[in-house]
Design an enzyme around this catalytic site. Structure first.
Site: not given
Ligand code: UD1
Length: 372
Positions: A212
């Site tokens: 991811h």
């Molecule tokens: C975050 C953490 C990462 C961790 C990962 C585990 C940071 C910088 N990164 O990354 O260290 O390994 O979590 O999963 O904090 N989204 C959804 N549903 C949700 C949340 C997010 O669909 O409940 C999608 C959205 O499109 C969002 C993208 O995932 O923009 C990324 O989510 P984000 O929380 O920014 O970072 P992760 O890639 O999940």
């Protein structure tokens, strides 16, 4: 008046670290905990299911910050948590300390808000360094550790890093790994075959992949070749692939869906699955032949389980998983991944051992120090 410790969670990897800490802290009579969920992860599959699986109580406060750019997300957590902490101060029920875990945006933002309000911060999983500032988590780790005044460390490299950065020794504690506390307490309760059957599968041998990180999934030139190798290896041994929402979106955008398939008759393929809860995922990894991942936590879990882990990163902030454990750094190099997978399948892969203090009691040691 009992002491009050605020406990912050935000994203998936935080939940399994906070659950044992809450349990350990709740044993102290003269202490109250306030569980604050920033809402960085909000999907049922990335958040709610973990509360059930980990038997963690519902958050006392939910900030609902959601997704956004790093700046937006950090700013929203900062603003929302500052308001919450300030309200508590105004109502004469201030926090004595804020406890943050891991390295996600919520961790750093919460620590920063507390420090500005002069609330002492304790950081669990402190001191880890990849020395790669292109990783957002590395920036979060550095900032959080500068601010925190109690640093709980999971492996010796973390102590060395903090020493080198000039942290006073009396603030640093090598306590072991809280995430492995959760693994050890739930491992006896999971049933791999039952989980596989519920997912409609019945395998003796399989691999598990998770990917991811932006560096692996945001460019078609990187993600495409990695998935091609996994699809190819899926012809020899089925590879289960629970897909993070970010990765799912990129696979669609780059037109890579064709590589994902489950050939039920042959029991083969690179098999797409939704993101799984903690128990189902532990069930699958605990009996896997090999794990392929870019997750920080899974490198540690594989080492604790003694399962080969091919880590899709050029570096790691958890070097003990490579030096003592079962992990090997592969980078994003598809050919190297293919050759290491062959080694594992032919039984030519190294054995590892579980690091000291990853014994299931890290949270108890932390609670004793926090309340000492
Ligand atoms: C975050 C953490 C990462 C961790 C990962 C585990 C940071 C910088 N990164 O990354 O260290 O390994 O979590 O999963 O904090 N989204 C959804 N549903 C949700 C949340 C997010 O669909 O409940 C999608 C959205 O499109 C969002 C993208 O995932 O923009 C990324 O989510 P984000 O929380 O920014 O970072 P992760 O890639 O999940």
């Amino acid at each position: 008046m009992p002491r009050v410790i605020g406990c912050v969670v935000g994203a998936r990897p935080n939940f399994m670290k906070m659950a044992p800490l809450l349990r350990a802290l709740e044993r102290y009579k003269d202490l109250r905990t306030v569980l604050i969920h920033t809402g960085q992860h909000y999907d049922a599959q990335l958040s709610d299911v973990f509360f059930q699986d980990l038997e963690m109580r519902r958050p006392d406060v939910h900030l609902g910050v959601g997704s956004g750019t790093h700046g937006q997300q950090t700013a929203r957590v900062l603003e929302a948590i500052e308001a919450e902490l300030s309200r508590a101060i105004a109502e004469h029920r201030p926090l004595d300390r804020l406890l943050v875990v891991g390295d996600v945006n919520s961790t750093m933002a919460a620590a920063l808000a507390a420090a500005k309000l002069q609330i002492p911060v304790a950081h669990v999983e402190a001191g880890l360094r990849s020395f790669d500032r292109t990783m957002p988590e590395e920036v979060n780790r550095l900032v959080t550790d500068v601010i925190a005044d109690q640093l709980f460390v999971s492996e010796p490299s973390g102590m060395e890093n903090l020493r080198r950065e000039g942290k006073p020794p009396e603030q640093m504690f090598l306590v072991g790994n809280v995430m492995i506390d959760t693994l050890r307490s739930l491992l006896p309760k999971v049933q791999p075959r039952e989980t596989l059957r519920r997912l409609g599968m019945d395998f003796e041998e399989y691999g598990v992949v998770t990917v991811h990180r932006p560096s692996n999934v945001d460019r078609a030139e990187t993600l495409g070749p990695l998935l091609k190798v996994l699809a190819e290896v899926g012809n020899a041994i089925p590879i289960l692939f629970p897909i993070h929402p970010r990765t799912q979106a990129r696979i669609r955008e780059f037109g890579l869906e064709g590589l994902l398939r489950y050939e039920g008759e042959r029991k083969r393929g690179l098999i797409p699955l939704p993101p799984l809860g903690y128990r189902d995922f532990l069930a699958l990894t605990s009996s896997a032949k090999v794990v392929i991942t870019d997750s920080g936590g899974l490198q540690e879990e594989s080492t604790a389980l003694g399962i080969p882990c091919l880590t899709l990163r050029p570096n790691t902030e958890r070097p003990i998983t490579v030096e003592e454990g079962t992990s090997t750094l592969v980078g994003s190099d598809a050919d190297r991944l293919r050759s290491l997978l062959e080694d594992v399948l032919r039984g030519r892969y190294k054995e590892g051992r579980c690091p000291e203090l990853w014994d299931g009691h890290a949270a108890e040691r932390i609670a004793a120090i926090l309340l000492g």
